[in-house]
Structure formats: C-alpha cells, structure tokens
Design an enzyme around this catalytic site. Structure first.
Site, PDB file in Angstrom:
ATOM      1  CG  HIS A   1      -1.584  18.395  -3.900  1.00  0.00           C
ATOM      2  ND1 HIS A   1      -1.214  18.051  -5.071  1.00  0.00           N
ATOM      3  CD2 HIS A   1      -2.791  17.568  -3.843  1.00  0.00           C
ATOM      4  CE1 HIS A   1      -2.123  16.904  -5.395  1.00  0.00           C
ATOM      5  NE2 HIS A   1      -3.385  16.780  -4.604  1.00  0.00           N
TER       6      HIS A   1
ATOM      7  CG  ASP B   1      -7.512  15.536   0.513  1.00  0.00           C
ATOM      8  OD1 ASP B   1      -8.098  15.058   0.066  1.00  0.00           O
ATOM      9  OD2 ASP B   1      -6.290  15.665  -0.056  1.00  0.00           O
TER      10      ASP B   1
END
Length: 446
Positions: free
Chosen positions: A324, A381
């Site tokens: 991330h 995600d």
C-alpha cells in the site's frame, strides 16, 4: 542548482516552538526565515508555510503533496509505518468488530459514537431518505446498457442537486446535515439502480425494514417475481466492507471533494467529483485490478510461476492487491477483511477458479521471505475483491461500492471544511518551466 529548503526536526525545535528554515538559492545566496511548527494531537509536526510567499517571495514544491498538509482535520488518522488507522481516535479494528456502518457514519459526521437513542434516531432518519425522486430513473435510460456503472453513478450523483435544491445553502448548518443524510441514504439506491439497469432488470425500491447493508443487497439481487432473503453472513460482510472503506484521510478523492467544496460548489457536485476521482485505476480501481490478475493467472498450478515472474527484476509482472502507498506494514483493514473473506467463502461454498487462485496466492505470498521482507502483505483491496466476486457482484461494480462506502467520509470532510472560519478557495501554486517572456513574431516570419 535547485532551491533547497532545510527544516529542523520537531524534536530539535520542540513540539510547540518555532523552528528555523534555511532557503538556499541556486546562486549561493542564503535566506533564513522562521517557520512555526504546528503540532497535532498525534503524528509529526508540520511547518507552517502559509506566509512564506507573502513575506519572502518563495513557495514550496511538492508533487503529489507527499510532504504537504493542505488542511487541518479531526476525522481520520493514519500511521502507515505502524499500520494504524483510526476514525475520530477509535481503531478501525474495534469499530469493524463492535459497530455497524451507520454507527460509524454517525461517528464520522458528529465526532462521537451514538448512544442507543441517538443511533435509533439516526438510523430512522437515514432510512427515511433511501428513496430517490421517481424521475431520477429516467436518467438511467439515457445511458447505454453497457455503460460503465461508475460513469452512470458520477452523472446521477451530480444530478441530485436538480431534485433536492431545497437544501443547497452550504452556509446553513441544517441544510448541510439534511444533505449528508440524503447522500448517505441514496447512494445505495443509486448504486443498485446502476447494476439493475446494466442487467436489464427492474429497479427495486428500498425496504426500510432491513438494515443498511441488507437493504442494499436486496435492491441489488431481488426481483419482483419472488421473495429475497438476506443472508446474515453476507450482510455482515457487506457492512464491514462499508465500514473499512468509509474514510481514509486525505486521499485523492477526498482531497478533490474538499477542493471542489472550497469553491462553494453544492455538496452533490462535490461528491460527484469524488466519484469521478475514485474511478481512476490508481485509486478506486485496485480491487478490479486484483480480479483481472487472478483471471490472468488462471489456475492454482500457475501461482508459483507467477510469483517467480513478480520476483524477476527484468519482468514487468506486478502483484496487485499487495502492499500500500501509505501502509508500510500490514494494512489494518486487511486483517479484518481476511477473516470476513474466509467466512464468506465457507458460507457460500463457491466454486470459482479465480477464488482458488486467490487463496493459493495469499498462502504463497504470506510464507515467502521475498514478500515478508518487503512488507508486501495483502491489502484490503485483495480481500474485498474476492468477497464481492463470491457474492456475485460484477467486477465493474466494485468501484461503485467503494464510492457508496466512501460517501460518508467525503461528506464529513466537506462539512468540516465548510465549518472552518478561515476556509479559502483552493489554489495550488506551480513551478513554471515554460518559455520566458517573448514577443509574438509576424506571421510571415514564423
């Protein structure tokens, strides 16, 4: 030589004291200015450069705003190194475990978790606004049936200002609150309508006897010809997806909503701008990219070869859904989503090659020193995409659900910004690199 700005550390300058900043020009001249250091409740100190251009004739350069705080906010805090995310001071893990999405909405909007009476009133008020004007349905029929649902959602969200112009006075606190209720309540309806239109099924009206997540699932998957019963496991999973995506500090879409709102634009237009920004594949389209990657891998047996390509420096193969930009540790949302993901797969007992690939890829990456050393853990995600696919939500709808979830964060930041006494229209500076002043030559001499 480029200009160089040197700032002291907050430790050296003291948390509440002013520190010195040395600005050295390319010609060797040195200008010393004093910049106050602002300190929030948590996090690093911030050098206040607001008066820098006014007093010294220079300003800062920060592409992507990686080192610039564009606002003050008391809503969400992220510590990427620690893997920490808090809404109004509450850790996301505790909120996802103990609170419903509407409780989290109340917290983001009003600063505190509701008591039972406040929650019941809030839930009733939100659910009273779930229907949209009947003429809104005509907007959908103006789109091609194969249009991307985000293009539909972006247009229809902005169009809400045409139907609810009785509460567009942004300086009226009551109008702002009513608009917040409307946006939170109507986004599930608009999102479900986008899906129904794409598959040629009739729109389903909201059922306010259901929960927020349950009502959304019914509007998505029910048809008029038979009863629909909400699966409680799926309902909880959807509610957690909403909670985990409710806000994420000053990301691209939230910053866009704030920037649009700084011009005095109505909140429906501002949220539509947020939807448009979220549509970008580098922001809200990450879980779509995960599913595309899983489909390209094709089979569990291909996972080792795929991971080998990811490790190969000469290969352009990317591992989507891992790591991330902000979190340099495990994404705290991913821990919760992983548990939810496995609960959903167990409940539905879905047979899907892409889901089998996802589980194999997760296991391989979590045990591989290459990914562990680089802290490339699965992010939210990765798991949310698997859950949504298992539930039966088409991949193009993934970002719409993200927008639905994030609406409360957008409107909370918009309300916070509008309420600031020193709020100004956003106007970033630039470092000009074009031609210097020159005269226009005669046409014959060009």
């Amino acid at each position: 030589m480029a200009n160089v700005v040197k700032l002291p550390s907050s430790k050296a300058a003291g948390n509440n004291s002013s520190g010195g900043a040395t600005v050295q020009s390319g010609g060797g001249d040195t200008l010393t200015v004093t910049l106050p250091l602002l300190k929030g409740t948590v996090g690093p100190a911030v050098a206040d450069v607001r008066a820098l251009y006014k007093n010294q004739g220079v300003f800062t350069y920060d592409p992507g705003f990686m080192s610039t705080a564009a606002c003050q906010s008391g809503i969400t805090y992220i510590d990427g190194d620690k893997g920490e995310l808090m809404y109004r001071g509450y850790p996301i893990e505790q909120l996802a475990e103990h609170c419903s999405y509407l409780e989290v909405c109340y917290l983001l909007l009003f600063g505190e978790l509701p008591n039972r009476t406040e929650l019941e009133k809030f839930e009733n008020t939100v659910m009273d606004h779930t229907m949209v004007h009947e003429q809104v349905a005509t907007f959908y029929h103006g789109f091609r049936p194969d249009a991307h649902p985000m293009s539909i959602l972006c247009g229809v969200t902005g169009a809400l200002a045409s139907f609810y112009h009785d509460s567009l006075d942004i300086h009226n606190p009551r109008h702002r609150e009513v608009t917040a209720y409307r946006l939170i309540a109507k986004m599930p309806t608009l999102t479900a309508m986008a899906y129904k239109y794409s598959v040629g099924q009739p729109f389903m009206y909201p059922d306010n006897n259901l929960s927020y997540a349950g009502n959304f699932l019914r509007m998505m998957f029910a048809v008029p010809t038979k009863d629909y019963e909400v699966n409680p496991v799926i309902e909880q999973a959807m509610d957690r997806i909403f909670t985990l995506h409710a806000d994420h500090e000053q990301n691209a879409s939230t910053s866009t909503v704030r920037l649009a709102g700084s011009s005095g634009a109505n909140p429906f237009a501002c949220v539509a701008a947020g939807v448009a920004t979220l549509w970008g594949p580098l922001h809200g389209g990450a879980n779509e990219a995960v599913l595309k990657m899983l489909q390209e891998i094709g089979s569990e047996k291909n996972v080792p070869a795929f991971i080998a390509k990811v490790k190969d420096k000469l290969s352009e193969t990317k591992l989507m859904g891992f790591g991330h930009r902000v979190y340099k540790n495990f994404d705290p949302r991913a821990k919760i989503m992983r548990e939810t993901c496995h609960a959903v797969l167990k409940e539905l007992n879905v047979k899907d090659p892409a889901l089998d690939v996802a589980i194999a890829l997760e296991a391989a990456a979590l045990s591989d020193p290459y990914f562990i050393e680089r802290k490339l853990y699965p992010n939210v995600d990765f798991y949310s995409g698997i859950i949504l696919r298992a539930i039966g939500i088409p991949t193009p709808m993934f970002t719409c659900l993200f927008a639905l979830s994030r609406t409360v964060g957008w409107i909370a930041h918009w309300m916070e910004m509008i309420g600031e006494p020193d709020q100004k229209i956003g106007r970033p500076r630039q470092l000009y690199t074009g031609p210097v002043r020159r005269d226009v030559p005669n046409l014959a001499k060009r």
